[in-house]
Design a protein around this motif. Structure first.
Motif, short mmCIF file in Angstrom:
data_model
loop_
_atom_site.label_atom_id
_atom_site.label_comp_id
_atom_site.label_asym_id
_atom_site.label_seq_id
_atom_site.Cartn_x
_atom_site.Cartn_y
_atom_site.Cartn_z
N LEU A 205 0.45 -1.48 -0.08
CA LEU A 205 -0.01 -0.12 0.13
C LEU A 205 1.20 1.50 0.05
CD1 LEU A 205 -3.09 0.79 -0.24
CD2 LEU A 205 -2.50 0.12 2.42
N LEU B 126 2.05 2.04 -3.21
CA LEU B 126 0.58 2.47 -4.06
C LEU B 126 0.47 4.09 -3.80
CD1 LEU B 126 -2.23 -0.09 -4.01
CD2 LEU B 126 -0.29 0.24 -5.48
N TRP B 127 1.01 4.49 -2.52
CA TRP B 127 0.29 6.26 -2.10
C TRP B 127 1.85 6.79 -2.48
CZ3 TRP B 127 -0.22 4.02 3.36
CH2 TRP B 127 -1.87 3.61 3.82
N ALA C 235 2.94 6.04 -5.85
CA ALA C 235 3.49 6.39 -7.43
C ALA C 235 3.09 7.32 -7.38
CB ALA C 235 3.25 4.67 -7.44
N PRO D 143 -1.88 4.88 -10.68
CA PRO D 143 -2.13 3.29 -11.05
C PRO D 143 -0.71 3.00 -11.54
CG PRO D 143 -3.80 4.10 -12.56
CD PRO D 143 -2.75 5.38 -12.31
N VAL E 14 5.23 -2.91 -8.18
CA VAL E 14 5.34 -2.90 -7.10
C VAL E 14 6.56 -4.03 -6.47
CG1 VAL E 14 4.24 -3.65 -5.20
CG2 VAL E 14 2.70 -2.56 -7.48
N LEU F 185 -2.31 -7.73 -4.24
CA LEU F 185 -2.81 -6.40 -4.34
C LEU F 185 -3.83 -6.98 -4.86
CD1 LEU F 185 -0.11 -5.02 -7.12
CD2 LEU F 185 -0.88 -4.17 -5.51
N ALA G 5 -8.17 -0.72 -3.13
CA ALA G 5 -7.59 -0.28 -3.18
C ALA G 5 -8.19 -0.98 -5.06
CB ALA G 5 -6.40 -1.29 -4.07
N ARG H 235 -8.53 -1.08 -8.88
CA ARG H 235 -7.68 -1.98 -10.17
C ARG H 235 -8.08 -1.20 -12.01
NH1 ARG H 235 -8.15 -7.99 -9.15
NH2 ARG H 235 -10.30 -8.11 -10.17
N TYR I 80 -3.34 -0.52 -10.64
CA TYR I 80 -3.50 -1.14 -8.93
C TYR I 80 -3.25 1.12 -8.32
CZ TYR I 80 -4.45 -5.61 -9.37
OH TYR I 80 -4.62 -7.15 -9.16
N SER I 81 -4.24 1.07 -7.82
CA SER I 81 -4.80 2.50 -7.36
C SER I 81 -5.18 3.01 -5.57
CB SER I 81 -5.05 4.11 -7.81
OG SER I 81 -4.49 3.84 -8.80
N PRO I 82 -4.54 3.29 -4.97
CA PRO I 82 -5.15 3.22 -3.72
C PRO I 82 -6.75 4.21 -3.84
CG PRO I 82 -3.03 4.30 -3.43
CD PRO I 82 -3.09 4.29 -4.97
#
Length: 121
Positions: free
Chosen positions: A17, A20-21, A23, A26, A32, A49, A58, A60, A69-71
């Motif tokens: 996670l 993701l934050w 990044a 996505p 990752v 994920l 998250a 996707r 993927y994104s938070p």
């Protein structure tokens, strides 16, 4: 594993996670994996994920044959969602909230009062 140590419960999800934050866009499982130093198996990263997606933490989007993927929330937002989820399972919401507030340190109680006051304005 790092230096022969096992990760604690939820630690790997928290690390993913965090990626993701950080990044800000996505990212794929491969991205990752690389951002975590490439020591985890690709399948492990995909599993984590997928779990984050299933938990609603998250989102996707399809990207070719895989996903990016994104938070769903930032770190404070995620903590607030967790708190709300716990509160939603309780039958005595008023009692839980009263106990929560009465156990806050004075500075946090003041901060909460200020935030509530601001939200009314």
């Amino acid at each position: 594993m790092r230096n022969g140590e096992r990760r604690g419960p939820g630690e790997l999800e928290a690390e993913v996670l965090g990626v993701l934050w950080d990044a800000g866009e996505p990212v794929s499982a491969t991205d990752v994996q690389q951002r975590l130093g490439g020591t985890l198996a690709y399948t492990t990263v995909v599993t984590i994920l997928s779990r984050l997606f299933e938990k609603g933490v998250a989102t996707r989007e399809k990207r070719g044959r895989s996903f990016a993927y994104s938070p769903v929330d930032d770190e404070p937002g995620l903590a607030a969602r967790r708190m709300r989820k716990v509160l939603d399972t309780e039958t005595d919401r008023s009692g839980v909230l009263a106990r929560f507030v009465s156990n806050l340190p004075a500075d946090d109680e003041r901060l909460l009062r200020d935030l509530l006051h601001e939200s009314r304005d």
